[in-house]
Design an enzyme around this catalytic site. Structure first.
Site, PDB file in Angstrom:
ATOM      1  NE  ARG A   5      -5.666   3.513  20.769  1.00  0.00           N
ATOM      2  CZ  ARG A   5      -6.651   4.163  21.372  1.00  0.00           C
ATOM      3  NH1 ARG A   5      -7.649   3.491  21.914  1.00  0.00           N
ATOM      4  NH2 ARG A   5      -6.648   5.481  21.454  1.00  0.00           N
TER       5      ARG A   5
ATOM      6  CB  THR B  25      -5.676  -4.888  12.121  1.00  0.00           C
ATOM      7  OG1 THR B  25      -6.372  -4.233  13.185  1.00  0.00           O
ATOM      8  CG2 THR B  25      -5.514  -3.905  10.982  1.00  0.00           C
TER       9      THR B  25
ATOM     10  CB  CYS C 223      -0.930   0.004   1.204  1.00  0.00           C
ATOM     11  SG  CYS C 223      -2.106  -1.367   1.199  1.00  0.00           S
TER      12      CYS C 223
ATOM     13  CG  ASP D 227      26.363  -4.583  -5.929  1.00  0.00           C
ATOM     14  OD1 ASP D 227      25.221  -4.346  -6.374  1.00  0.00           O
ATOM     15  OD2 ASP D 227      26.761  -5.732  -5.681  1.00  0.00           O
TER      16      ASP D 227
ATOM     17  N   GLY E 280       2.583  -5.739   9.681  1.00  0.00           N
ATOM     18  CA  GLY E 280       2.418  -6.577   8.522  1.00  0.00           C
ATOM     19  C   GLY E 280       1.003  -7.082   8.344  1.00  0.00           C
TER      20      GLY E 280
END
Length: 679
Positions: free
Chosen positions: A337, A170, A98, A639, A141
């Protein structure tokens, strides 16, 4: 998992105090039809195959009042807020990306041993419930992708006899429909489902993934099970962003017309990596105005004092709508909370960067190792034997031998909770985890030592010990002499050099030899700039030629290195353990190709010159951020080019300019006295 019937679950739920509605004959028949449609088969419940033991008689109201105890002091802050709601992140991983949650470049994942095991989650849940927590919400997550999610929920659900009343989830809903029935059996009471658009194409844009149909199946599945007594409260959470999905506010409201659902609109909030800006935020008052244009009868609903949302309803509609106004009208005054991240850190505020590790304290009882199922069973056996010797009454298994220390650390963290979080203008510049990592900051290298994220090291509640190899070196200072004086290597002061005693001092080492973060609380914020430079020197001319022509197989070397340097500057405090987090205002990384055809000389194949400039307005300088940016850009060049030049080297990393603070302006390590101090 052993399949149990949905009807048996309802009976067991009743024994745990859920009091689901009675199942009549027509409900039995519908449950049987549900079983043939894909759910588990429903046996004849007039002859139970697994008789449920009758629950013990519930105590009278008078007895409950008589036995009432004061709320735990460990979970009560200095503003008398009682924290009875715990959110636990189960994983860093997510099957969506998202735009407001996951940084576009993704997030680095922690090694598995740094994450809480299932027994550790259960142990912490039990400890918090024993102190008065009655609601636990599992988050990520994306929690549904955790392989043992059902087993974990069953173990947490078993805490109901000890005071747990709500077990919520959730989720983004992608995999929920496949696991929902097992979750209901485990005691699930509520689902908050994140859905920001009702347009399948817009869904794919906002989440960078497909899956809209799966989410809608999950919503339908909740309603289907609720028809048969599941009793799961469903809320849809939609983050509203101006110009992206604000036009969908009314379609979301329409969802509440005939369905018992609460749609909650969330103000767009800043987290690391989500590119927040105030212009994208669609405020609560604007949402209200838009809804009232269509539904002028919108009315406020009286909510609970600890509700995060402001709840409304439209006369005649079955469901409700809510607004989570974290940015414009905070609800900090009634916040109840606490949060545990997936790596075991306690956060007392979603928007606070202070964290303390509960995982490390918990694991002290297992020699610092993760507590797996085998260790957990052994601990349970010891605890149960101990309890039987004390009393025959059932008590929750906290299990951790050092639970008193855990409670003390939790209590100190809760007591440090502020009255409210920062507001617009400050919040977007504060260092905090990306949303996806609530449940990770990065850790110091030695994973077996007591290591914590940068903000835990800063927190005086828990000061980790330095690794043994470091301590042994620190406690044997070298016998070096400067101007006839011995070097004094240990100091709690931030001075580099004492002019009077001519003694050199290290700023990040205490007199006892332990590493610590230097306090900057007494300093005055000033505008500060630092520039660092280095170069990548090649042994042949091929690399420079391919870079200029953008022909390196891995892609645009200069562009990728520039981006890597900018990203690294922002993460400096994550990489350097004792480096302060800084609200950076500007980062530029410039790379220039310098060709040299004289290949007879060492490194005569040309070079990439790198300069990184970082600016901030704060109490400490940004030299480390500039050095990190330049070095990371150089490593990226290395790299991407190592296939064409294995002999290249990185040289000359240094600070070439520094402005701001007491030292004024420095150029190439020398004080520019003409410039004067830049306070």
């Amino acid at each position: 998992m052993t399949h149990r019937t949905f009807s048996t679950h309802l009976a067991r739920a009743a024994s745990r105090g859920l009091n689901p509605p009675p199942i009549g004959g027509h409900h039995v028949e519908s449950l049987r039809r549900l079983g043939t449609a894909g759910a588990v088969a429903i046996p004849n419940i007039t002859e139970p195959q697994n008789p449920v033991q009758a629950p013990p008689a519930r105590p009278s109201r008078r007895q409950l009042l008589k036995d009432a105890k004061p709320f735990s002091d460990f979970l009560t802050d200095t503003f008398q807020r009682q924290h009875d709601y715990l959110r636990i992140s189960l994983t860093e991983r997510c099957n969506l990306r998202c735009v407001y949650c996951m940084p576009e470049e993704g997030v680095p994942l922690s090694p598995p041993r740094e994450l809480l095991t299932t027994p550790e989650v259960v142990m912490l849940s039990s400890l918090f419930v024993s102190q008065g927590v009655n609601k636990i919400r599992l988050t990520g997550g994306e929690p549904t992708i955790r392989k043992d999610i059902l087993s974990l929920m069953q173990q947490i659900g078993a805490l109901r006899p000890y005071g747990l009343r709500e077990l919520c989830l959730t989720t983004n809903g992608i995999a929920l429909h496949r696991k929902l029935e097992g979750m209901v059996e485990a005691g699930l009471t509520g689902v908050n489902l994140s859905l920001d658009t009702l347009d399948p194409w817009q869904f794919q844009i906002m989440t960078r993934r497909k899956g809209f149909d799966a989410v809608m199946r999950s919503i339908d599945r909740v309603f289907e099970l609720n028809k048969h007594g599941a009793g799961v409260k469903l809320k849809i959470n939609a983050v509203v962003m101006r110009g992206i999905n604000d036009r969908e506010i009314i379609p979301f409201v329409e969802m509440t017309r005939e369905k018992d659902i609460e749609v909650r609109f969330i103000e767009y909030m800043p987290f690391d990596g989500n590119k927040w800006n105030e212009g994208k935020m669609f405020s609560y008052s604007e949402m209200l105005d838009r809804i009232r244009e269509k539904f002028p009868g919108l009315e406020k609903v009286q909510g609970h004092k600890n509700d995060t949302s402001k709840t409304y309803r439209i006369p005649g509609f079955v469901g409700k709508i809510g607004f989570i106004t974290s940015m414009t009208h905070n609800f900090c005054g009634t916040c109840n909370r606490l949060r545990i991240t997936s790596d075991g850190n306690l956060k007392v505020c979603l928007f606070g960067n202070a964290e303390v590790s509960l995982r490390d304290i918990l694991r002290e009882s297992n020699g610092g190792e993760p507590i797996d199922e085998e260790a957990y069973e052994a601990m349970k056996k010891i605890e149960m034997n101990r309890q039987q010797q004390i009393s025959n009454e059932p008590t929750p298994l906290h299990l951790s031998p050092n639970e008193q220390r855990l409670l003390e650390v939790i209590g100190m963290a809760v007591k440090r909770k502020k009255a409210k979080h920062a507001g617009i203008g400050e919040l977007e510049h504060m260092k905090n985890r990306p949303m996806i990592l609530i449940g990770q900051q990065r850790f110091m290298p030695d994973s077996r030592s007591q290591v914590l994220p940068w903000d835990v090291v800063r927190n005086p509640l828990v000061i980790p010990s330095a690794p043994n190899s470091v301590v042994s070196w620190l406690r044997t200072p070298p016998n070096n002499i400067v101007h006839g004086q011995h070097l004094r290597c240990f100091s709690h002061t931030s001075l580099r050099h004492d002019e009077k005693s001519n003694v050199v001092k290290l700023t990040h080492v205490s007199e006892s030899g332990s590493a610590h973060m230097v306090s900057i609380s007494e300093k005055t914020p000033t505008k500060r700039v630092a520039k660092a430079a280095c170069s990548v020197n090649f042994t042949n001319e091929i690399a420079c030629k391919l870079i200029k022509e953008n022909q390196i197989k891995k892609g645009d070397v200069l562009g990728v290195a520039r981006l890597a340097g900018i990203m690294a500057a922002k993460r400096t405090s994550d990489l350097i353990p004792l480096c302060h987090p800084i609200a950076i205002t500007k980062v530029t990384v410039d790379l220039a190709v310098r060709e040299n055809d004289d290949s007879s000389k060492e490194h005569g194949g040309g070079r990439i010159e790198i300069e990184a400039t970082v600016a901030c307005e704060g109490k400490t300088g940004v030299e480390m951020e500039a050095l990190t940016a330049a070095s990371t850009a150089a490593l990226t060049v290395y790299d991407m080019c190592k296939a064409v030049d294995k002999g290249m080297c990185i040289q000359g990393l240094r600070v070439v300019l520094k402005e701001g603070g007491k030292s004024g302006r420095w150029v190439d390590g020398a004080r520019d006295d003409l410039a004067g101090p830049n306070e």
